[in-house]
Design a protein around this motif. Structure first.
Motif, PDB file in Angstrom:
ATOM      1  N   LEU A  22      28.279 118.094  29.256  1.00  8.16           N
ATOM      2  CA  LEU A  22      27.314 116.994  29.101  1.00  8.16           C
ATOM      3  C   LEU A  22      26.342 117.334  27.977  1.00  8.16           C
ATOM      4  CD1 LEU A  22      26.446 116.269  32.857  1.00  8.16           C
ATOM      5  CD2 LEU A  22      27.877 114.862  31.364  1.00  8.16           C
ATOM      6  N   PHE A  23      26.387 116.584  26.907  1.00  8.99           N
ATOM      7  CA  PHE A  23      25.434 116.740  25.805  1.00  8.99           C
ATOM      8  C   PHE A  23      24.066 116.299  26.300  1.00  8.99           C
ATOM      9  CE2 PHE A  23      23.435 115.355  21.810  1.00  8.99           C
ATOM     10  CZ  PHE A  23      23.763 116.393  20.955  1.00  8.99           C
ATOM     11  N   GLU A  24      23.036 117.088  26.050  1.00  5.10           N
ATOM     12  CA  GLU A  24      21.691 116.858  26.617  1.00  5.10           C
ATOM     13  C   GLU A  24      21.745 116.778  28.142  1.00  5.10           C
ATOM     14  OE1 GLU A  24      20.157 113.335  24.663  1.00  5.10           O
ATOM     15  OE2 GLU A  24      19.328 114.507  23.006  1.00  5.10           O
ATOM     16  N   ASN A  79      15.889 121.711   9.856  1.00  8.61           N
ATOM     17  CA  ASN A  79      15.739 120.262   9.696  1.00  8.61           C
ATOM     18  C   ASN A  79      15.290 119.591  10.989  1.00  8.61           C
ATOM     19  OD1 ASN A  79      16.364 119.904   6.970  1.00  8.61           O
ATOM     20  ND2 ASN A  79      18.560 119.764   7.348  1.00  8.61           N
ATOM     21  N   HIS A  80      15.626 120.200  12.129  1.00  4.62           N
ATOM     22  CA  HIS A  80      15.407 119.517  13.407  1.00  4.62           C
ATOM     23  C   HIS A  80      15.315 120.574  14.498  1.00  4.62           C
ATOM     24  CE1 HIS A  80      15.701 116.745  16.644  1.00  4.62           C
ATOM     25  NE2 HIS A  80      17.002 116.581  16.696  1.00  4.62           N
ATOM     26  N   MET A  81      14.357 120.392  15.400  1.00  7.88           N
ATOM     27  CA  MET A  81      14.089 121.430  16.405  1.00  7.88           C
ATOM     28  C   MET A  81      14.818 121.235  17.729  1.00  7.88           C
ATOM     29  SD  MET A  81      12.451 124.115  15.724  1.00  7.88           S
ATOM     30  CE  MET A  81      12.122 124.605  17.397  1.00  7.88           C
ATOM     31  N   GLU A  82      15.586 120.169  17.911  1.00  8.66           N
ATOM     32  CA  GLU A  82      16.305 120.065  19.183  1.00  8.66           C
ATOM     33  C   GLU A  82      17.180 121.313  19.316  1.00  8.66           C
ATOM     34  OE1 GLU A  82      18.309 116.346  20.028  1.00  8.66           O
ATOM     35  OE2 GLU A  82      18.539 116.893  22.134  1.00  8.66           O
ATOM     36  N   PRO A  83      17.228 121.910  20.496  1.00  8.74           N
ATOM     37  CA  PRO A  83      17.857 123.233  20.620  1.00  8.74           C
ATOM     38  C   PRO A  83      19.346 123.284  20.271  1.00  8.74           C
ATOM     39  CG  PRO A  83      16.330 122.912  22.407  1.00  8.74           C
ATOM     40  CD  PRO A  83      16.418 121.581  21.684  1.00  8.74           C
ATOM     41  N   ASP A  84      20.030 122.153  20.179  1.00 11.21           N
ATOM     42  CA  ASP A  84      21.421 122.235  19.718  1.00 11.21           C
ATOM     43  C   ASP A  84      21.483 122.708  18.263  1.00 11.21           C
ATOM     44  OD1 ASP A  84      20.250 119.713  19.222  1.00 11.21           O
ATOM     45  OD2 ASP A  84      22.181 118.712  19.018  1.00 11.21           O
ATOM     46  N   HIS A  85      20.335 122.677  17.566  1.00 13.74           N
ATOM     47  CA  HIS A  85      20.288 123.167  16.178  1.00 13.74           C
ATOM     48  C   HIS A  85      19.306 124.313  15.977  1.00 13.74           C
ATOM     49  CE1 HIS A  85      22.525 119.555  15.503  1.00 13.74           C
ATOM     50  NE2 HIS A  85      21.527 118.819  15.967  1.00 13.74           N
ATOM     51  N   SER A  86      18.456 124.556  16.943  1.00 13.69           N
ATOM     52  CA  SER A  86      17.395 125.545  16.716  1.00 13.69           C
ATOM     53  C   SER A  86      17.506 126.777  17.613  1.00 13.69           C
ATOM     54  CB  SER A  86      16.022 124.884  16.947  1.00 13.69           C
ATOM     55  OG  SER A  86      15.824 124.627  18.321  1.00 13.69           O
ATOM     56  N   VAL A 145      13.779 110.500  13.902  1.00 16.23           N
ATOM     57  CA  VAL A 145      15.236 110.407  13.811  1.00 16.23           C
ATOM     58  C   VAL A 145      15.783 111.835  13.772  1.00 16.23           C
ATOM     59  CG1 VAL A 145      17.130 109.260  12.663  1.00 16.23           C
ATOM     60  CG2 VAL A 145      14.811 108.437  12.273  1.00 16.23           C
ATOM     61  N   HIS A 146      15.709 112.557  14.787  1.00 15.91           N
ATOM     62  CA  HIS A 146      15.678 112.044  16.131  1.00 15.91           C
ATOM     63  C   HIS A 146      14.375 112.407  16.848  1.00 15.91           C
ATOM     64  CE1 HIS A 146      17.585 113.572  20.182  1.00 15.91           C
ATOM     65  NE2 HIS A 146      17.110 112.392  20.403  1.00 15.91           N
ATOM     66  N   TRP A 147      13.650 113.425  16.358  1.00 12.93           N
ATOM     67  CA  TRP A 147      12.391 113.860  16.946  1.00 12.93           C
ATOM     68  C   TRP A 147      11.280 113.723  15.892  1.00 12.93           C
ATOM     69  CZ3 TRP A 147      13.092 119.032  20.212  1.00 12.93           C
ATOM     70  CH2 TRP A 147      13.845 118.755  21.357  1.00 12.93           C
ATOM     71  N   MET A 164      20.958 116.430   9.055  1.00 13.01           N
ATOM     72  CA  MET A 164      20.767 116.753  10.496  1.00 13.01           C
ATOM     73  C   MET A 164      21.418 115.682  11.377  1.00 13.01           C
ATOM     74  SD  MET A 164      17.624 115.185  11.808  1.00 13.01           S
ATOM     75  CE  MET A 164      16.992 113.804  10.898  1.00 13.01           C
ATOM     76  N   ASP A 165      20.751 115.118  12.378  1.00 16.07           N
ATOM     77  CA  ASP A 165      21.426 114.193  13.301  1.00 16.07           C
ATOM     78  C   ASP A 165      21.908 112.899  12.634  1.00 16.07           C
ATOM     79  OD1 ASP A 165      21.193 115.822  15.509  1.00 16.07           O
ATOM     80  OD2 ASP A 165      19.522 114.735  16.404  1.00 16.07           O
ATOM     81  N   VAL A 166      21.204 112.506  11.558  1.00 17.30           N
ATOM     82  CA  VAL A 166      21.577 111.255  10.884  1.00 17.30           C
ATOM     83  C   VAL A 166      23.008 111.401  10.344  1.00 17.30           C
ATOM     84  CG1 VAL A 166      20.982 109.607   9.077  1.00 17.30           C
ATOM     85  CG2 VAL A 166      19.176 110.934  10.209  1.00 17.30           C
ATOM     86  N   ARG A 193      28.966 105.816  19.952  1.00 18.04           N
ATOM     87  CA  ARG A 193      28.457 106.278  21.256  1.00 18.04           C
ATOM     88  C   ARG A 193      27.320 107.274  21.039  1.00 18.04           C
ATOM     89  NH1 ARG A 193      29.862 109.935  25.777  1.00 18.04           N
ATOM     90  NH2 ARG A 193      31.293 111.106  24.458  1.00 18.04           N
ATOM     91  N   TYR A 194      27.494 108.164  20.071  1.00 14.22           N
ATOM     92  CA  TYR A 194      26.435 109.118  19.750  1.00 14.22           C
ATOM     93  C   TYR A 194      25.185 108.376  19.283  1.00 14.22           C
ATOM     94  CZ  TYR A 194      23.888 112.617  17.048  1.00 14.22           C
ATOM     95  OH  TYR A 194      22.903 113.417  16.533  1.00 14.22           O
ATOM     96  N   PHE A 195      25.369 107.459  18.353  1.00 12.98           N
ATOM     97  CA  PHE A 195      24.218 106.751  17.788  1.00 12.98           C
ATOM     98  C   PHE A 195      23.479 105.948  18.858  1.00 12.98           C
ATOM     99  CE2 PHE A 195      22.039 103.139  16.064  1.00 12.98           C
ATOM    100  CZ  PHE A 195      21.341 103.663  14.989  1.00 12.98           C
ATOM    101  N   ALA A 224      24.592 117.266  10.926  1.00  9.87           N
ATOM    102  CA  ALA A 224      24.538 118.376  11.882  1.00  9.87           C
ATOM    103  C   ALA A 224      25.605 118.264  12.969  1.00  9.87           C
ATOM    104  CB  ALA A 224      23.154 118.445  12.505  1.00  9.87           C
ATOM    105  N   HIS A 225      26.253 117.106  13.054  1.00  7.18           N
ATOM    106  CA  HIS A 225      27.370 116.923  14.001  1.00  7.18           C
ATOM    107  C   HIS A 225      28.469 116.126  13.296  1.00  7.18           C
ATOM    108  CE1 HIS A 225      24.764 118.024  17.403  1.00  7.18           C
ATOM    109  NE2 HIS A 225      23.901 117.096  17.022  1.00  7.18           N
ATOM    110  N   GLY A 226      29.716 116.452  13.618  1.00  4.76           N
ATOM    111  CA  GLY A 226      30.823 115.612  13.166  1.00  4.76           C
ATOM    112  C   GLY A 226      31.317 115.934  11.770  1.00  4.76           C
TER     113      GLY A 226
END
Ligand code: FEO
Length: 396
Positions: A22-24, A79-86, A145-147, A164-166, A193-195, A224-226
């Protein structure tokens, strides 16, 4: 996978996650996986762009070492602090303790809170540049986008946008990370679905960010994904602009909950009626059997939406309440929407639908169709009328 060369001295050092289900801890990815893309620019000064989720640190660091050898990493750009990248920052710092961390004024308080890191920090502002030698990088803030701290990095030299997430998506690229070596249309559902689930609430900010970045001369998009978009970045750019602008296509999602099949009968009657009215694309979802992320993704795609649920202890069937909660958050104010309910001894679902209509500012096409138990002749007429009205709205 090993590190992958993108340009002469630009490399992908990301990882593919086949472990997380489960992502997030919300969004199922066990079927398709997700990639955490990170990058190295191996210039006179060496920059790493983003880290990866903590489950795959060893592989990530080995990839970086395979590029830089005995040299030290000079900069880590976050670029982004969500833990999937940080969540790899501390481990990378333990390997390269003199490394400077580049972020913006909103990055570092979050970094302190998550990882207690408050040294070696370099704050950059919107539009500021950093010269690595041959490469010059420019930073652009893309708040929410996103934080709030989200930003992107543009390599002026090679015209690469590290976004990053964009432009990201679920679904792990298999065998190759490049768009021209993948079946791109097969990624579209995963991108949407991601967006819709991750960025849908901030679609307006996403559109502003896209407008802001629209002036850049971009040859390659490295999200950062895909997939990495080196062949046709316009494909993902166009798709993101449409999703951010909430552009829909004709078609209807019927989302329903049903404990013993009565509401399902209404849903099926609506589906048949819509087909009879000439609506070609009709998708039927039982909210108890399909995760809401897939339903939300198709709702983001199609203009028409019909939602039905039975009463449950004087309120709405809880699994439909879950969908309503998320739809209120992301808004479906660009849709044509109708509702149907079912109850045995007293109602309830219609109260939640009414609240939803008010809070989400839904464009309702008709009164709620209220069925008692199994739909009777009168109910069938009302359901057919609802379908006809929606078909007309979609045709306009
Ligand atoms: Fe992929 Fe918002 O993190």
């Amino acid at each position: 996978m090993n590190a992958v060369k993108i340009k002469e001295d630009v490399f992908w050092v990301g990882v593919n996650d086949y472990i997380t289900t489960l992502f997030e801890e919300m969004w199922p990815i066990d079927q398709e996986g997700v990639s955490y893309n990170a990058y190295v620019i191996n210039d006179e000064k060496i920059a790493v762009i983003d880290t990866v989720k903590s489950i795959e640190q060893d592989e990530y660091i080995e990839k970086i070492k395979s590029i830089v050898g005995d040299k030290k990493v000079d900069y880590l750009i976050i670029n982004h602090m969500e833990p999937d990248h940080s969540s790899g920052i501390s481990e990378l710092l333990s390997v390269y303790p003199d490394m400077k961390i580049i972020g913006n004024k909103k990055t570092f308080p979050i970094m302190k809170n998550f990882y207690n890191i408050d040294k070696n920090l370099v704050e950059v502002c919107d539009g500021e540049t950093l010269c690595l030698g041959k490469h010059t990088l420019q930073f652009f803030m893309t708040p929410m986008v996103h934080w709030p701290e989200s930003m992107v990095t543009y390599d002026i030299t090679d015209k690469i946008l590290f976004s990053m997430d964009v432009f990201g998506s679920f679904k792990t690229p298999v065998g190759s990370i490049f768009d021209d070596e993948n079946d791109v249309p097969a990624f579209e559902d995963s991108i949407r679905r991601y967006f819709s689930c991750i960025v849908g609430k901030v679609a307006g900010q996403a559109l502003k960010a896209l407008e802001k970045l629209g002036g850049l001369d971009i040859c390659t998009i490295c999200p950062a994904h895909g997939l990495i978009w080196r062949s046709d970045p316009g494909y993902i750019l166009d798709m993101y602009v449409k999703m951010s602008s909430k552009v829909t296509v004709p078609g209807v999602v019927i989302a329903y909950g049903s404990m013993y099949g009565c509401t399902q009968q209404s849903a099926e009657i609506l589906a048949i009626a819509l087909k009879n009215e000439g609506v070609k694309e009709v998708v039927l979802y039982n909210v108890s059997k399909t995760d809401i992320s897939y339903i939300i993704s198709d709702i983001w795609k199609y203009k028409g939406l019909l939602m039905g649920a039975p009463a449950y202890y004087g309120k709405i069937f809880p699994k439909m309440a879950n969908l309503l909660y998320k739809l209120t958050e992301i808004r479906v104010d660009n849709h044509k929407v109708g509702f149907f309910t079912d109850f045995s001894w007293s109602g309830g679902a219609e109260k939640n639908f009414t609240t939803f209509i008010e809070e989400a500012k839904v464009d309702v096409i008709s009164d709620i169709v209220k069925v008692k138990g199994t739909p009777n002749e009168e109910d069938v007429l009302a359901l057919n009328a609802l379908a006809k009205k929606l078909a007309e709205e979609l045709a306009n």
